[in-house]
Each structure stands twice: as structure tokens, then as C-alpha cells.
Design an enzyme around this catalytic site. Structure first.
Site, mmCIF file in Angstrom:
data_model
loop_
_atom_site.group_PDB
_atom_site.id
_atom_site.type_symbol
_atom_site.label_atom_id
_atom_site.label_comp_id
_atom_site.label_asym_id
_atom_site.label_seq_id
_atom_site.Cartn_x
_atom_site.Cartn_y
_atom_site.Cartn_z
ATOM 1 N N HIS A 192 0.847 -1.197 0.000
ATOM 2 C CA HIS A 192 0.000 0.000 0.000
ATOM 3 C C HIS A 192 0.876 1.238 0.000
ATOM 4 O O HIS A 192 1.922 1.285 0.635
ATOM 5 C CB HIS A 192 -0.990 0.006 1.167
ATOM 6 C CG HIS A 192 -0.390 0.244 2.521
ATOM 7 N ND1 HIS A 192 -0.225 1.497 3.050
ATOM 8 C CD2 HIS A 192 0.076 -0.607 3.459
ATOM 9 C CE1 HIS A 192 0.296 1.406 4.264
ATOM 10 N NE2 HIS A 192 0.506 0.142 4.542
ATOM 11 N N ASP A 211 6.273 1.883 6.832
ATOM 12 C CA ASP A 211 4.858 1.571 6.582
ATOM 13 C C ASP A 211 4.262 2.515 5.550
ATOM 14 O O ASP A 211 3.801 3.594 5.898
ATOM 15 C CB ASP A 211 4.083 1.653 7.888
ATOM 16 C CG ASP A 211 2.646 1.202 7.737
ATOM 17 O OD1 ASP A 211 2.323 0.576 6.717
ATOM 18 O OD2 ASP A 211 1.844 1.490 8.639
ATOM 19 N N GLU A 264 -4.730 1.444 2.829
ATOM 20 C CA GLU A 264 -4.620 0.421 3.856
ATOM 21 C C GLU A 264 -4.727 1.156 5.159
ATOM 22 O O GLU A 264 -5.238 0.659 6.130
ATOM 23 C CB GLU A 264 -3.257 -0.289 3.785
ATOM 24 C CG GLU A 264 -3.119 -1.375 4.851
ATOM 25 C CD GLU A 264 -1.945 -1.193 5.757
ATOM 26 O OE1 GLU A 264 -1.416 -0.062 5.832
ATOM 27 O OE2 GLU A 264 -1.561 -2.162 6.395
ATOM 28 N N ASP A 292 4.028 -5.430 3.485
ATOM 29 C CA ASP A 292 3.631 -4.268 4.275
ATOM 30 C C ASP A 292 4.554 -4.188 5.488
ATOM 31 O O ASP A 292 4.307 -4.851 6.486
ATOM 32 C CB ASP A 292 2.164 -4.395 4.702
ATOM 33 C CG ASP A 292 1.645 -3.126 5.359
ATOM 34 O OD1 ASP A 292 2.438 -2.186 5.553
ATOM 35 O OD2 ASP A 292 0.439 -3.075 5.673
ATOM 36 N N HIS A 371 2.854 5.317 11.534
ATOM 37 C CA HIS A 371 1.713 6.239 11.643
ATOM 38 C C HIS A 371 2.072 7.480 12.461
ATOM 39 O O HIS A 371 1.207 8.093 13.068
ATOM 40 C CB HIS A 371 0.464 5.552 12.213
ATOM 41 C CG HIS A 371 0.014 4.363 11.413
ATOM 42 N ND1 HIS A 371 -1.135 3.655 11.686
ATOM 43 C CD2 HIS A 371 0.554 3.764 10.323
ATOM 44 C CE1 HIS A 371 -1.266 2.664 10.805
ATOM 45 N NE2 HIS A 371 -0.243 2.713 9.981
HETATM 46 ZN ZN LIG Z 1 0.815 -0.778 6.431
#
Ligand SMILES: [Zn+2]
Ligand SMILES: *[C@@H]1O[C@H](CO)[C@@H](O)[C@H](O)[C@H]1NC(C)=O
Ligand SMILES: *[C@@H]1O[C@H](CO)[C@@H](O)[C@H](O)[C@H]1NC(C)=O
Ligand SMILES: *[C@@H]1O[C@H](CO)[C@@H](O)[C@H](O)[C@H]1NC(C)=O
Length: 403
Positions: A192, A211, A264, A292, A371
Site C-alpha cells: 500500500h 509503513d 490500507e 507491508d 503512523h
Molecule cells: Zn501498512
């Protein structure tokens, strides 16, 4: 064997229980979606609920566990109802057998090329699926793949933007045609492209290096070396870069519906839309490999490629383990489960396509800064040499299954 059967029972239970709950009609979905509402599933078997755009964004920021089923609710319900009586797909794989051809191809996997790709990818302020920079990143991926194809025109490969009508960022689909059986079962490799940084997701910095910058550039590099090595598969091979999927590693609990989000990072909607499309159009999928997060090795631990045991196909995992042994210098293990559809493989698995997720390490050793604006290559534990092995695995996977 036991696992898919259990899953079928779970599906059946969901379908049965939902029939006694309030019906969500086609009209209701159309009207609410047009007003910007999202239909979110918070647990398997629970009726999904409507949330406004603002409420949905707030849930994403909080890393709440949910799946956005707005686009697929009806298709998935119909499919699950049908699959209750359907024969379960049995898949088995022969041992790796193309060592002679694959060795020189993966010998050309280049660390500096991957690093260059990641530097560019992380230079976008963020790759949020609704942000202009998220859209620019998807166009950059498309152009990068197109540039490779231009160098090898006899491959007849192609790449296109997969437009999602509900948001800005596109998914990208690159296709290498099958030379013997152009309509044969497709081998898919996915990652993603979207990223989130927390806070105001539209504007916050989200380099998303691990990520999923890592999986994204592993696939770019695998694609490049396969093109350079004049890979001409017998059956079609596709590379997908999904828009919108970052909640994944925070536990979108994948219900019987699906993980949805091209993002995602926001509920697996990109891969959900594409997988639902393939299912609807009866496209056969031989195998799906999702990358991922492939770089982080928790300090003090040994690097391992850790295969996710849930929402994946055990036979395909075993096969990919043999690819790791044959074509990489890495060791592999089975991870503890992540407990939910933690990445885009679940979008395929939940539609009865065989899918796997070789993860960067045990799920318990996951990179903790994803994130956030801190998801960069400078995090202690970010290992390029570990990530390199996944590019080799991806190229070998494409070759062995497509050949
Ligand atoms: Zn991810
Ligand atoms: C795995 O392979 C075995 C042996 O070929 C087969 O019996 C079994 O059904 C397969 N399992 C799945 C989930 O496809
Ligand atoms: C690997 O790269 C070298 C140098 O560019 C090239 O000569 C060779 O043909 C490549 N091999 C394959 C299998 O792509
Ligand atoms: C990583 O560290 C190097 C060396 O200190 C620095 O030049 C670079 O800007 C840093 N990159 C990021 C993304 O923080």
C-alpha cells in the site's frame, strides 16, 4: 483445511445473524454515501454503522479498529451468502524449480535503486489518500513503473491508474501479460502506498518509510529486475500499489465483509475495491503476496521473515517459505497472529483467494513509530539489508508462480 472451514462457519453465522438485523438498503447506501457518510464495521458479525466524514477521520486518527464497508457491503454480503454452499478452493504448490533463471535476476536487485525510490516517496509531505500529496505520490509510482516499461517495450507490460471514485488517491496496477495463457489465473504482488502521520491527517507529516514505503519500493525493484531479466510469464503477473490502507497495522478488525480502503491506512479500501472487482468479474487469482513493512528488526533480535498465520493461506505460506530458503539469505518463521485483517492480503483472503503476508518480524516486534512523523529510515532497527531480502522474495514469487 480446518481454517477455511472455520472461516466459512463464521461467514455463515454472520450472514444469518445479519438477516435478523435491520436491513441496509441500496437506496440508503447511495443517499448516505452521497452525503459523505461512511458505513463502518467494528467487529465481525456486528451490523455496520454510519459515521460522518469527520467522525471517520477522528476514528482513523485514534487508530480505531474498523473496516469501511461503504463500497462493498452489498457485494460482499451477496458473495458470502453464496460462498456458504460453495466448494472451498484447494490450493497446493510444487517446489521451486527455476533456480537457474531466477538467480541472475535477483542478483540484479539493487539497494541503491530502492533507496533512491524511498527517498523520493518519503519526500511527499504525506501520502494520505485524500491529500493532494497522496495523489501526487500515486502518480509518481505510476510514472516510475511506466519509465521502466519504456526501457523494455517487448515485455508488453502496462501500467495504469486505478481510479477510486470516492477519494483522490489512485491505486496503481501494473500488468505483465501471460505469454502462453493470457487469461490464466493471475499472480498478484501488492503493497500500500498511503501513509498517515497522526493528528490532522490531511496536513501532518507522514514519511511512512517503513509503513509501507518499504513494501512499495521492494515491489518497484522486483518489477524492474524482472523487466530487465526479460521475464515472460506463461500466466499473467500483476503488481498493485494500493491507495488508502494505513489503519492496517493498528487492527482494523476484519469482519466477514472485508477490509476496505485503498488506503490500507484507513480500512483497506483500495485493495477491497480491486479484489471485489476481480471477484465480480470472475478473475482467477493463483496467489497474492502482500508486502507491508519489511525493514524493522527490533534491536536485540535476529532478523526473520515472519509469515502471518491468520487471514492467509497456509499452503502458500509454506511455498513462500521454500522460496525464502532457495532465493534469499534470510530465515523465516511463522509469526503470532495479528488478530485482524492487518493488511491488504485480507481483502483477497476474505474473498477466497490464496494470500500471504511475509512481515518484517514477529508481530510482537513491530516497528512502534509507524503512523507518526517519526517513521523514517533513521529509526534504530531500520535495516536495509533485511528489506532487500523481500525484494528478492517478491521477484522469485512472481517468477515461480507466473512461469
Ligand atoms: Zn501498512
Ligand atoms: C493444502 O494442500 C493440501 C495437499 O495438497 C490439500 O489437501 C489442502 O486442501 C490444501 N489446503 C488449502 C487451504 O488449500
Ligand atoms: C544484470 O545486470 C547486468 C548489468 O546491467 C546485465 O548485464 C545483465 O544482463 C543483468 N541480468 C539479468 C538476468 O537481468
Ligand atoms: C537521517 O539521518 C541523516 C544523517 O544524520 C540525515 O542526513 C537525514 O536527513 C536523516 N533522514 C531523515 C529522514 O530523518
Amino acid at each position: 483445511m480446518i481454517y477455511p472451514r472455520l472461516l466459512a462457519l463464521v461467514f455463515a453465522a454472520c450472514v444469518l445473524s445479519s438477516s435478523s438485523a435491520r436491513e441496509i438498503t441500496t437506496e440508503e447506501i447511495k443517499e448516505k454515501a452521497a452525503l459523505g457518510f461512511h458505513l463502518l464495521s467494528f467487529a465481525a458479525g456486528a451490523e455496520p454503522v454510519w459515521k460522518s466524514e469527520e467522525e471517520t477521520d477522528a476514528l482513523v486518527s485514534k487508530h480505531a479498529h474498523f473496516i469501511d464497508v461503504t463500497d462493498t457491503y452489498e457485494d460482499d454480503l451477496a458473495y458470502k451468502a453464496a460462498s456458504f454452499v460453495k466448494e472451498l478452493l484447494v490450493v497446493s504448490y510444487p517446489p521451486p524449480s527455476h533456480q537457474r533463471e531466477i538467480a541472475p535476476i535477483i542478483g540484479n536487485v539493487s539497494l541503491s535503486t530502492m533507496q533512491g525510490y524511498l527517498t523520493k516517496l518519503t519526500s511527499f509531505n504525506n501520502r494520505y489518500y485524500k491529500a493532494p500529496s497522496g495523489q501526487e505520490a500515486s502518480v509518481w509510482i505510476r510514472n516510475t513503473v511506466a519509465d521502466v516499461i519504456t526501457q523494455y517495450p517487448t515485455s508488453k507490460a502496462s501500467v495504469s491508474l486505478y481510479v477510486h471514485p470516492s477519494w483522490l488517491q489512485n491505486s496503481i496496477v501494473a500488468k505483465i501479460p501471460g505469454s502462453v495463457n493470457p487469461n490464466g489465473a493471475v499472480t498478484i504482488l501488492g503493497a500500500h502506498m498511503d501513509s498517515i502521520g497522526g493528528g490532522d491527517l490531511m496536513t501532518s507529516r507522514a514519511p511512512g518509510a517503513d509503513d509501507d514505503g518499504t513494501g512499495t519500493v521492494n515491489l518497484l525493484e522486483a518489477f524492474r529486475v524482472l523487466m530487465k531479466g526479460e521475464f515472460r510469464p506463461a500466466t499473467p503477473v500483476e503488481f498493485h500499489w494500493y491507495a488508502l490502507s494505513p489503519l492496517a497495522m493498528y487492527g482494523l478488525s476484519c469482519s466477514y465483509y472485508m477490509c476496505r480502503y485503498s488506503g490500507e491506512e484507513a480500512g483497506l479500501r483500495g485493495s477491497g475495491a480491486i479484489a471485489a472487482d476481480y471477484k465480480k468479474n470472475n478473475v482467477q487469482v493463483k496467489s497474492m503476496l502482500q508486502l507491508d513493512m519489511t525493514a524493522y528488526v527490533k534491536p536485540g533480535t535476529q532478523p526473520v521473515i515472519a509469515f502471518m498465520p491468520d487471514y492467509t493461506n497456509a499452503n502458500l505460506t509454506e511455498f513462500a517459505g521454500r522460496l525464502v530458503d532457495t532465493y534469499t539469505t534470510a530465515k523465516w518463521v511463522i509469526s503470532e497472529p495479528c488478530g485482524y485483517g492487518c493488511s491488504d492480503h485480507a481483502s483477497w483472503h476474505n474473498r477466497d483467494y490464496p494470500a500471504i503476508l511475509p512481515f518484517e518480524g514477529l508481530f510482537s516486534n513491530i516497528n512502534k513509530v509507524i503512523h507518526t512523523p517519526g517513521d523514517t529510515v533513521n529509526v534504530t532497527g531500520f535495516s536495509w539489508s533485511h528489506s532487500l531480502e523481500y525484494a528478492k522474495l517478491a521477484a522469485a514469487f512472481a517468477y515461480e508462480l507466473g512461469a
